[in-house]
Design an enzyme around this catalytic site. Structure first.
Site, PDB file in Angstrom:
ATOM      1  N   SER A 143      14.786  -0.747  10.908  1.00  0.00           N
ATOM      2  CA  SER A 143      15.125  -0.276  12.238  1.00  0.00           C
ATOM      3  C   SER A 143      16.175   0.928  11.812  1.00  0.00           C
ATOM      4  O   SER A 143      15.582   1.827  11.673  1.00  0.00           O
ATOM      5  CB  SER A 143      16.391  -1.587  12.667  1.00  0.00           C
ATOM      6  OG  SER A 143      16.963  -1.160  13.869  1.00  0.00           O
ATOM      7  N   SER A 187      14.528  -4.454  17.034  1.00  0.00           N
ATOM      8  CA  SER A 187      14.931  -5.607  16.161  1.00  0.00           C
ATOM      9  C   SER A 187      15.626  -7.107  16.992  1.00  0.00           C
ATOM     10  O   SER A 187      15.415  -7.962  16.864  1.00  0.00           O
ATOM     11  CB  SER A 187      15.979  -4.990  15.201  1.00  0.00           C
ATOM     12  OG  SER A 187      16.697  -4.274  15.804  1.00  0.00           O
ATOM     13  N   VAL A 231      26.208  -6.055  17.139  1.00  0.00           N
ATOM     14  CA  VAL A 231      25.645  -5.108  16.323  1.00  0.00           C
ATOM     15  C   VAL A 231      24.662  -4.232  16.990  1.00  0.00           C
ATOM     16  O   VAL A 231      24.206  -4.617  18.383  1.00  0.00           O
ATOM     17  CB  VAL A 231      24.753  -5.521  15.105  1.00  0.00           C
ATOM     18  CG1 VAL A 231      25.669  -6.300  14.122  1.00  0.00           C
ATOM     19  CG2 VAL A 231      23.604  -6.641  15.489  1.00  0.00           C
ATOM     20  N   GLU A 232      24.308  -3.099  16.647  1.00  0.00           N
ATOM     21  CA  GLU A 232      23.414  -1.936  16.937  1.00  0.00           C
ATOM     22  C   GLU A 232      23.952  -1.715  18.570  1.00  0.00           C
ATOM     23  O   GLU A 232      23.160  -1.483  19.436  1.00  0.00           O
ATOM     24  CB  GLU A 232      21.827  -2.415  17.040  1.00  0.00           C
ATOM     25  CG  GLU A 232      21.448  -2.441  15.773  1.00  0.00           C
ATOM     26  CD  GLU A 232      20.073  -2.434  15.505  1.00  0.00           C
ATOM     27  OE1 GLU A 232      19.260  -2.405  16.706  1.00  0.00           O
ATOM     28  OE2 GLU A 232      19.491  -2.825  14.545  1.00  0.00           O
ATOM     29  N   GLY A 233      25.196  -1.467  18.776  1.00  0.00           N
ATOM     30  CA  GLY A 233      25.720  -1.147  20.074  1.00  0.00           C
ATOM     31  C   GLY A 233      26.148  -2.451  20.531  1.00  0.00           C
ATOM     32  O   GLY A 233      25.560  -3.152  21.191  1.00  0.00           O
TER      33      GLY A 233
END
Length: 829
Positions: free
Chosen positions: A211, A387, A505-507
């Site tokens: 990712s 992901s 996570v990831e935003g």
């Protein structure tokens, strides 16, 4: 009478021109023809005709002769627009420009091209990718014991790490020319989904390097030398990567990053070279405890201008966020202590004090100094669509399949609990959301294979992880003690504990919903807004004039279309298909037009203030999101079997989307701060009132019943679940019970009815079966089948228990019993 007919004709003609979006020249000709007709017919006097004609000619010339229009009409508007145009930081600008627009732009603009959706092709797995799923992924899943990983070892076993490295699980996105697997985004998504149905720690370990990480950054931006240096090690597993972005002071706001690099000279390999003096402290970094190479984001400063042209124009030498690759054992770099986020994947801290690295360690070389944020956002905009959505889909697939088994075999008050209406409220949601998740997964991952759709991936990340949260919560409610009591039998607890990780996570989801989806979507997806902003910043009056009048026509058209479609129940909207889904396509087009109009009016009325009115913009983002979700579901249905079971699930998902759209619009309109605009928008969006309703009890009960049955949809929605773990695997034992029940349930039902009526004597199931057999109420085969069913039924509902020593951490105390204990008791019972 003539006058009334004429007025009606004029109104209908104007309405029709607005509805079809006629250009300015056509309007000019139409008005001229009307005026000429009125004059020639004598409907208006000569004087009035002359006055109106003069006004018409003046207005026609002014609006259609562009140089004159720019000078008199557009220039004052242009100046006012530039004055109110909100300031945009470099971070915001890079985030806005990152990635591509895709299907969501069609839904945002009010007249979606349905043929584009129907013509879009899902990415098909290649034979190599399918083989990897069927073989390497299966074998890796068989090697993992999730209970031991999560509770005992807090890590993957060494043999699992070795298998992951050997079979290049960490190099799925690296191209074949560099030795990687070169898998499509859809294949990567499928792999992560499958692994997550067995072990979240294993799935996260695999997904993170594929990712946002050094591998992807190198593939997109690395120099040839950097690729040759690092990619072979990343492919072989000799190098374990992590990426250091977040820290104590920086999460969503990258501009707050305190980690600093200063350009200067230093010593490296015994030579004086130009490089960067670094100090940093990073936290929450996945794979950091085992990493051998660190991708690092930091702010770069060149106060002495040593980078020459690269630094020229940078205020105070502040170049901005930069990314570099640093060996984990480099002097000054410290891999710190480990975090424990409630799941066993590796996560921890990284620190650096007085670290010096050569300037060419910047990813992409010195010319990429200060361009790190754009690099990160562009990579994240793609990875975000693979992901976390894959983890969410895994929860949906396991939830659908396992809740169906448990709901059918668990009985209370002599009835399968899956038949209780209260339980069906939850299981219906699991079924409907499970269908939605797989539809979104394959749609979004396939989109990533075609482009880098930043808004779509933000929609997918936020909504799919929120659906995951609902499915897991509903599954916990339905399975109760089975899901609560942790142990080798429990397939829910790890996902329940790890859900907050996926949410944050990831935003983080709050940020993604309130700032990103509409904030980025409104500017990037709108046909005119971003080009208008760019024209203003470039002081390009000619381009702004063209865009402004196109925008005015666009807004009028969308307002008229939304109102017309609202008044007619969307009957005048287009649908690319006939039959059951036609009405949904028409309603999507209606709401799409309403979104386009409301977005335009909102941005025009509130201007820069909208940036800070997050709850309002979030609700418009919800509308855009649900339109994308609904179109994903419709596409998924049309690509499927179109069976009755499939239709029931699609209907649930689409009904849910339509309700959520109307609910979001209603909340937006009730809270809009400007009264006249609020009244106007409500009239356009809901001219006959808001008649949207939640998914009906009937539709919900239909999919809840189907969840308990061996349908084609069940297989389509759970095709990635790892099912071959055997009788001691938490999902494997449920699969075994399901298989046995398909052959034996009829006999068990016959036995159960006899027992429920009190016709059999004895205290235990074995005694009652013996009595039924002795009195020829059951045949020998039926008695054997009923006994087999009851054994697996009891095994399904059983939970684990442990010695006090084991709970206290002495895992050898009853290790041999942990797996066998409950099974033995089931046999005794």
């Amino acid at each position: 009478m003539f006058t009334s007919i004429l007025i009606l004709f004029v109104l209908l003609a104007a309405w029709g021109l607005a509805f079809v979006g006629a250009p300015l020249l056509v309007w000019t000709v139409a008005v001229g023809a009307l005026l000429l007709g009125l004059g020639l017919s004598g409907a208006i006097g000569t004087t009035v005709f002359a006055v109106l004609g003069a006004v018409y000619v003046a207005a026609g010339v002014l609006l259609n002769l562009r140089p004159l229009r720019r000078a008199i009409v557009t220039r004052p508007i242009f100046g006012a627009f530039k004055r109110v145009l909100p300031e945009m930081s470099s971070t915001e600008r890079e985030a806005l420009e990152a990635g591509d627009t895709w299907w969501e732009a069609q839904m945002f603009r009010g007249r979606p091209d349905w043929q584009q959706l129907l013509a879009f092709k899902y990415t098909e797995l290649t034979p190599e990718e399918q083989s990897f799923l069927d073989n390497e992924c299966e074998e890796l899943c068989k090697m993992c014991d999730d209970w031991q990983i999560e509770y005992e070892q807090k890590d993957l076993p060494p043999e699992v790490w070795a298998y992951i490295k050997e079979h290049r699980f960490l190099a799925m996105l690296i191209k074949k020319e560099y030795g990687g697997l070169g898998f499509s985004a859809n294949a990567q998504s499928a792999v992560v989904t499958k692994l997550a149905t067995k072990s979240i720690a294993m799935a996260v370990t695999v997904m993170v390097p594929n990712s946002l990480g050094p591998g992807e950054l190198l593939m997109h931006y690395g120099t040839d030398e950097q690729k040759q240096q690092w990619l072979p090690g990343l492919v072989s597993g000799r190098e374990i990567p992590c990426f250091g972005l977040t820290g104590p002071e920086v999460g969503s706001d990258a501009t707050a990053m305190p980690d600093l690099g200063v350009v200067g000279y230093g010593e490296h390999d015994g030579r004086k070279v130009l490089g960067i003096h670094l100090n940093f402290s990073k936290r929450y970094i996945t794979l950091a405890p085992v990493a051998t190479v660190v991708g690092l984001a930091f702010k770069l400063r060149d106060p002495d201008g040593l980078l020459g042209e690269i630094s020229r124009g940078a205020p105070n030498g502040e170049l901005g966020i930069t990314c570099a690759l640093i060996p984990a054992d480099h002097p000054g770099v410290e891999i710190g202590r480990r975090h424990y986020p409630g799941a066993a994947f590796m996560n921890g801290t990284i620190h650096g004090k007085d670290v010096f690295v050569p300037i060419d360690w910047i990813i992409g070389g010195p010319t990429m100094a200060g361009k790190g944020w754009r690099m990160l956002v562009e990579c994240l905009s793609a990875g975000r669509g693979i992901s976390l959505p894959a983890l969410a889909t895994a929860a949906g697939q396991v939830g659908y399949r396992m809740t169906g088994v448990y709901g059918r075999m668990r009985r209370q008050f002599k009835v399968s609990i899956g038949k209780f209406e209260g339980v069906q409220e939850a299981t219906g949601r699991i079924a409907g959301l499970g269908y939605t998740l797989e539809a979104m997964r394959v749609m979004t991952a396939s989109a990533v294979d075609h482009c880098a759709p930043s808004v779509v991936t933000a929609i997918a990340k936020y909504h799919m992880t929120e659906m995951m949260r609902k499915i897991i919560s509903d599954g916990m409610d339905v399975m109760a003690g089975k899901a609560i009591q942790q142990g080798p039998r429990n397939f829910m607890a790890t996902a329940y504990k790890a859900t907050p990780v996926a949410i944050t996570v990831e935003g983080a989801n709050i940020l993604t919903r309130n700032l990103m989806i509409f904030g980025q979507g409104a500017i990037r997806c709108h046909e005119y807004v971003f080009p208008e902003m760019e024209a203003a910043r470039a002081d390009d009056l000619k381009a702004f004039d063209r865009l402004l009048f196109g925008h005015i026509g666009f807004s009028i058209n969308r307002a008229v279309r939304a109102l017309t479609l609202g008044l007619t129940g969307a009957r005048l909207a287009r649908s690319p298909v006939s039959g059951e889904l036609a009405g949904y396509f028409r309603r999507m087009e209606r709401y799409s037009a309403a979104l386009a109009f409301c977005s335009d009016l909102t941005m025009g009325v509130l201007g820069g203030k909208l940036k800070f009115m997050e709850r309002l913009s979030a609700r418009l983002g919800d509308v855009l999101s649900q339109l994308y979700i609904a179109s994903s579901v419709a596409k998924f249905y049309l690509e499927g079997s179109k069976s009755e079971a499939e239709l029931a699930h699609a209907r649930w998902a689409l009904d849910n989307c339509m309700y959520e759209i109307a609910h979001a619009f209603d909340g937006f309109l009730r809270n809009f701060p400007v009264t006249w605009a609020r009244v106007l928008m409500r009239t356009v969006v809901f001219p006959l009132g808001n008649d949207a309703r939640p998914v009906s009890d009937r539709v919900n009960a239909e999919v809840a019943d189907l969840l308990l049955e061996p349908t084609d949809v069940r297989e389509r929605l759970s095709w990635l679940v790892f099912k071959n773990g055997g009788k001691h695997d938490p999902i494997g034992r449920m699969e075994h019970a399901w298989d046995v029940s398909r052959e034996t349930e009829t006999a068990y039902q016959k036995f159960y009815r006899l027992a429920a009526r009190g016709e059999l004597s004895g205290d235990s199931v074995a005694d009652k079966l013996a009595d039924a057999r002795a009195r020829d109420l059951l045949s020998a085969e039926e008695a054997e089948q009923a006994a087999a069913y009851d054994r697996v039924r009891y095994d399904v509902i059983l939970t684990d228990d442990f010695s006090k020593a084991y709970i206290a951490g002495d895992f050898d105390a009853d290790r041999a019993e942990v797996i066998e204990m409950s099974a033995a008791r089931a046999r005794v019972a």
